[in-house]
Design a protein around this motif. Sequence first.
Motif, short mmCIF file in Angstrom:
data_model
loop_
_atom_site.label_atom_id
_atom_site.label_comp_id
_atom_site.label_asym_id
_atom_site.label_seq_id
_atom_site.Cartn_x
_atom_site.Cartn_y
_atom_site.Cartn_z
N SER A 129 12.72 -29.69 34.32
CA SER A 129 11.53 -28.99 33.82
C SER A 129 10.26 -29.57 34.44
O SER A 129 9.22 -28.92 34.43
CB SER A 129 11.47 -29.01 32.29
OG SER A 129 11.19 -30.31 31.82
N GLY A 130 10.36 -30.78 35.00
CA GLY A 130 9.22 -31.31 35.75
C GLY A 130 8.91 -30.48 36.99
O GLY A 130 7.82 -30.58 37.55
N SER A 158 13.82 -20.83 37.26
CA SER A 158 13.87 -21.69 36.09
C SER A 158 14.68 -21.03 34.98
O SER A 158 15.40 -21.69 34.25
CB SER A 158 12.45 -22.01 35.61
OG SER A 158 11.77 -20.85 35.25
N TRP A 159 14.58 -19.71 34.87
CA TRP A 159 15.32 -18.99 33.84
C TRP A 159 16.82 -19.10 34.05
O TRP A 159 17.58 -19.37 33.13
CB TRP A 159 14.88 -17.53 33.82
CG TRP A 159 15.61 -16.68 32.85
CD1 TRP A 159 16.57 -15.77 33.12
CD2 TRP A 159 15.45 -16.66 31.43
NE1 TRP A 159 17.01 -15.18 31.97
CE2 TRP A 159 16.36 -15.72 30.92
CE3 TRP A 159 14.63 -17.38 30.53
CZ2 TRP A 159 16.46 -15.45 29.56
CZ3 TRP A 159 14.75 -17.10 29.18
CH2 TRP A 159 15.64 -16.16 28.71
N LEU A 180 8.90 -27.18 37.02
CA LEU A 180 8.53 -25.82 36.63
C LEU A 180 7.32 -25.29 37.37
O LEU A 180 7.24 -24.10 37.70
CB LEU A 180 8.27 -25.75 35.12
CG LEU A 180 9.51 -25.80 34.23
CD1 LEU A 180 9.13 -25.81 32.76
CD2 LEU A 180 10.40 -24.59 34.52
N GLY A 181 6.37 -26.17 37.65
CA GLY A 181 5.17 -25.72 38.34
C GLY A 181 5.42 -25.34 39.79
O GLY A 181 4.58 -24.71 40.43
N TYR A 207 17.81 -24.13 40.45
CA TYR A 207 16.76 -24.89 41.15
C TYR A 207 17.17 -25.14 42.59
O TYR A 207 18.37 -25.22 42.90
CB TYR A 207 16.50 -26.21 40.43
CG TYR A 207 15.76 -26.03 39.14
CD1 TYR A 207 14.37 -26.15 39.11
CD2 TYR A 207 16.41 -25.71 37.96
CE1 TYR A 207 13.66 -25.97 37.94
CE2 TYR A 207 15.72 -25.53 36.78
CZ TYR A 207 14.34 -25.66 36.78
OH TYR A 207 13.65 -25.48 35.61
N VAL A 225 8.59 -23.90 40.94
CA VAL A 225 9.59 -22.85 41.18
C VAL A 225 9.17 -21.55 40.49
O VAL A 225 8.46 -21.58 39.48
CB VAL A 225 10.99 -23.27 40.66
CG1 VAL A 225 11.47 -24.50 41.37
CG2 VAL A 225 10.96 -23.48 39.16
N PRO A 226 9.61 -20.40 41.04
CA PRO A 226 9.31 -19.14 40.37
C PRO A 226 10.09 -19.01 39.07
O PRO A 226 11.07 -19.74 38.85
CB PRO A 226 9.76 -18.08 41.38
CG PRO A 226 10.74 -18.77 42.25
CD PRO A 226 10.33 -20.21 42.30
N PHE A 227 9.65 -18.09 38.23
CA PHE A 227 10.23 -17.96 36.89
C PHE A 227 11.75 -17.72 36.93
O PHE A 227 12.50 -18.33 36.18
CB PHE A 227 9.55 -16.82 36.13
CG PHE A 227 10.17 -16.59 34.77
CD1 PHE A 227 9.96 -17.48 33.74
CD2 PHE A 227 10.98 -15.48 34.55
CE1 PHE A 227 10.52 -17.27 32.49
CE2 PHE A 227 11.55 -15.28 33.31
CZ PHE A 227 11.32 -16.17 32.28
N ARG A 267 -2.95 -24.74 36.77
CA ARG A 267 -1.51 -24.98 36.78
C ARG A 267 -1.11 -25.71 38.04
O ARG A 267 -0.29 -26.64 38.01
CB ARG A 267 -0.77 -23.65 36.69
CG ARG A 267 -0.55 -23.19 35.28
CD ARG A 267 0.20 -21.90 35.26
NE ARG A 267 1.28 -21.90 36.23
CZ ARG A 267 1.68 -20.85 36.91
NH1 ARG A 267 1.09 -19.69 36.73
NH2 ARG A 267 2.66 -20.94 37.76
N ARG A 277 18.30 -21.33 35.78
CA ARG A 277 18.61 -22.73 36.08
C ARG A 277 19.12 -22.88 37.52
O ARG A 277 20.02 -23.65 37.79
CB ARG A 277 19.66 -23.30 35.12
CG ARG A 277 19.43 -23.06 33.63
CD ARG A 277 18.13 -23.68 33.17
NE ARG A 277 18.05 -23.82 31.73
CZ ARG A 277 17.25 -23.09 30.92
NH1 ARG A 277 16.50 -22.13 31.42
NH2 ARG A 277 17.21 -23.32 29.64
#
Lengths: 273, 270, 267
Positions: A102-103, A113-114, A105-106, A118, A108-110, A75, A116
Motif C-alpha cells: 500500500s506504500g 491496486s484493486w 499506492l501513489g 503490482y 500505481v493506477p487504481f 498526492r 493486487r
Amino acid sequence: MLRLIGLSKTYKTGDTALSDVSIDVARGQLVGLIGPSGAGESTLIRCINRLVEPSAGQVMLGDTDLAQLGTADLRRQRRRIGMIFQEYALVERLTVMENVLSGRLGYVPFWRSWLRRYPPADIRRAYELLDRVGLMQHADKRADALSGGQRQRVGIARALAQEPELLLVDEPTASLDPKTSRQIMRLLTEICEERNLPAIVNIHDVPLAQQFMQRIIGLRAGRVVFDGPPAELTETALTTIYGAEDWNAMRQGDEEQAEAQADAKRRLEQVPA
Amino acid sequence: MTDLSHHSQVWTYRTPRKRLFIWLGWLALVALFVWCWQIMTETTIWMFVTDAPRQAADMGGRMLPPRWAYLPELMQPLWDTINIATLGTIGGVIMAVPVAFLAARNTSPSVTFLRPVALFIIVASRSINSLIWALLLVAIIGPGLLAGIIAIALRSIGFVGKLLYEAIEETDKRQIEAITATGASQAQILSYGIVPQIMPAFWGISVFRWDINIRESAILGLVGAGGIGLKLNASLAVLAWNQVAVILLLILGTVIVSEWVSAKVRHAII
Amino acid sequence: MSTAYPDTWHRPPQIIPNRRWRIAIQTGIVIYLILAISTIEVNWSRVYEGLERGQRFVMGFLQPDFTSRWKDISQGLIESLTMTLTSTVVGVAISVPIGIGAARNLVPRPVYMICRSIIAVSRSLQEIIVAIFLVAMFGFGPFAGFLTLSFATIGFIAKLLADDIEEIDATQAEAIRATGASWLQLVDYAVKPQIMPRLIGLSLYRLDINFRESAVIGIVGAGGIGATLNTAIDRYEYDSAGAILLIVIVIVMVAEYSSSYLRKFLQ
C-alpha cells in the motif's frame, strides 16, 4: 531539504495548535520533537503532508511549497514523504504484504491496486523491505495477527516502500514496551543512516529522544522553545519545555517505573526455572 | 385554582419534582390509551369478538389433520420463494452499497446535497414494507417472480444501506489517514482504507437481510408476487384450512433452517 | 542482490484456504444463480404495458393527491395510529411479566420454558399470517390488527427484555438477595432500575415498527392505512397511493427522530 516557514495552525474551535513555527531540516538529519501532550507536535507533523491543513505559512520540500498544491499535485508530493504512526495504523484486515504494497499506492493506477497486480519491481522491493525489518516469513499473515513491535516494523516497511525523501514519525513507540521501543528506535535510526533519510520524530519519551536523535526541538503551546543537540537539553531547558511541575512529576514517574522494572526483574530471576 | 396550586406546591416540596413529571407522564399515557382505544373500537362488532373462541375452535378442527399429500405440490413454490429472497437480496445489496457510501458522513462526496438524498432513499425504502412494494409492482409489471424480486430488493436497500453506512462511519480513522499519507487517490483510499474495514459488517448484514427476506418472500404471493404465498392465498380462498396448515408448517421449517444458516455464516465471519 | 527476492505475490485466500473446496463452492454459486435466474419468467409485453402505469405511479408520487380521497385516508390513518398506540401499550404490558419469566436467572425452570416458548411462537409467525388468522376469527377491522400487533410486540419486547435481564449485574442482585428480600422485592430493587431505561427505549422503537406494520396488515383486512392503500392501488389511483406512501414515510421519519430524541432525553 525540508524547510518550514512561519507555519501556523488554528483549528475551527479556535484552538491555536501551532504559531509561527520555522524549522530547517537537512538531509540525513534525525530531529526529535518533544513537548507536553497537546503542545502541537502531532499537528506539526500532519501539517507537513497536509493531513491537517495549515492555516498559514510555507512547507518547502526541496523547491515545492506543499501548502500551495492542488489535490493531484499534493498526492504526487505525498509519495515523497513516508509516514509512520502511533499505534501502527496498519490496515488490520489486510495481509502484511498488502500493507507494505500500500506504500506504492501513489505510484500505481487504481486497477493494479484493486486487483493486487503490482509491478514485479514493487513486489521485489516489498520483499526486500520485509527482509530488512525481519518479517520475511510473515508476508502472508494478516496484520492483526502480529505483535505490536512486528506491526510497527510493517509500518516502517510501508513508509519505505514509498521510496521517500523524508520520514514523518508520530510517536512510534507510544504503545510499545520499553525493550521493543528501543529496538524500533534503533531500526529507525539505522535505516535513516543507510539511506541518508531525514526524519522528524514526534516522541514523548525524553531519554529515548536524547539517546537516538541528533537534534531536538522542544514545543510548548505551539511555539518552538528549544532547538539544539541532545547534549544541550539541560534541566533548565526541559523546565522551559514542560514547565517546572510537570517535568518533575514526569521524572519521578520515570524513576518509579525504572525501580518497578528492576524489582520485577529481580523477582523473575529468583523464580527457579 | 389558587388553592390547588398552593396544594401542589406543598406536595412538590415533599416529593421531588421529577416524580411528579413521571406520574403525570403515566397519567397522560393512560388517558391517551383510553382515548385511542375508544376511537379504534368504534366500528368493532363485538358479536364477532365474543364469537372468536368458537371460530378458533372451528378453524383448528379444520386444520387438523394437515393434508400432507399437498406437500409435493409445494416444492416448486418453495424453490421460487428461496430464489426471490436470494436474488432480491443480491439486487438490494448491489443498490445499497453506493447509497451507503453517499450517506456516510466520511465518504459522501457532498454532505449538503447528496447525503440528504441518500438518507431519504434509505428512509423511504425502510418505511415501506416489501408487501406494499410487491403490491405496487404487481400492479405495474404484472404478477410473477420478477415483481417479488424487485420488491424484496427495494425493501433491502434501506436496511442494508442504513447498517452499512453506520459501519462506514465507524471505521478507524487512523487506517484511512495512513493510506491517505501514502499519496493514494480517493478510489484507492476507499479500496484500501475503508473496504477492508467494513467487509465483515457487509457480509454479516447481507446474510442477516437474506434471512429476513426468506420470511418476507414467503408471503409476497398473497398479492400475486410469486412463491409459496400464492399457494397460501389459493388455499385461503377455498377455505382449505388443512392445506393452510401444511403451508404454514413448511414456512416455519424454512424459516428455522434459514435462521440457522444465517447464524452459522455470521458466526464464521465474525 | 535484489534479484534474490521473488517478484510475484498472490494474496492468500482468506476464508476458504482449501483450493478444491473453494472451486466447488464457487461453481456451486454460479450454477445456483443460473438455475435461479432461469426460473424467472418475464412476460415482456406485459412489462412494457406496465411501464406506462409505472410512469403514472412515479408521477403520482411526485404529484400526490391528498384531497380527493382525504376522508378514506384520514380514516385509515386514525385507525393505524390508534392501533399502533394501543397495541404497543398492551403488548409491552404483557411482555414485562413474560420477559421476567423468560429470564433464566430469576425463575424456576418450568416457568422459563413456558415463557420462552411463548416468545418463540410469537417471533416465528409473520405478522401477516397472524393477521390472516385473527381476521378470520375476529372479523375485519382494526381490532384484529390491534391483536396482531400486540401479539408481535410480545415476541419482540419479551425476548430482548429477557436477554437483558439475564445479563444484569449479578452482584447487585446477590447483594439484595442477601438482605433477605422476597422475590418481588428482588425484582423491584435489583432488576427494575437496571432495565427500565432499556425497556422505554425498546418500547419507543417498537412503536415505530408497529406503525410501519400497521400499514401492511390492512392488505389482509386488519384495518388501518394499509386497507386504504390497497383500495387505492386496486382502483389504479396512483396519486392517492403516492399521497398515502408519502404520509407513511413522513410519519416514520418523524417517529424515528422523535424516538431517538426521547431516548436521549430519558437517559
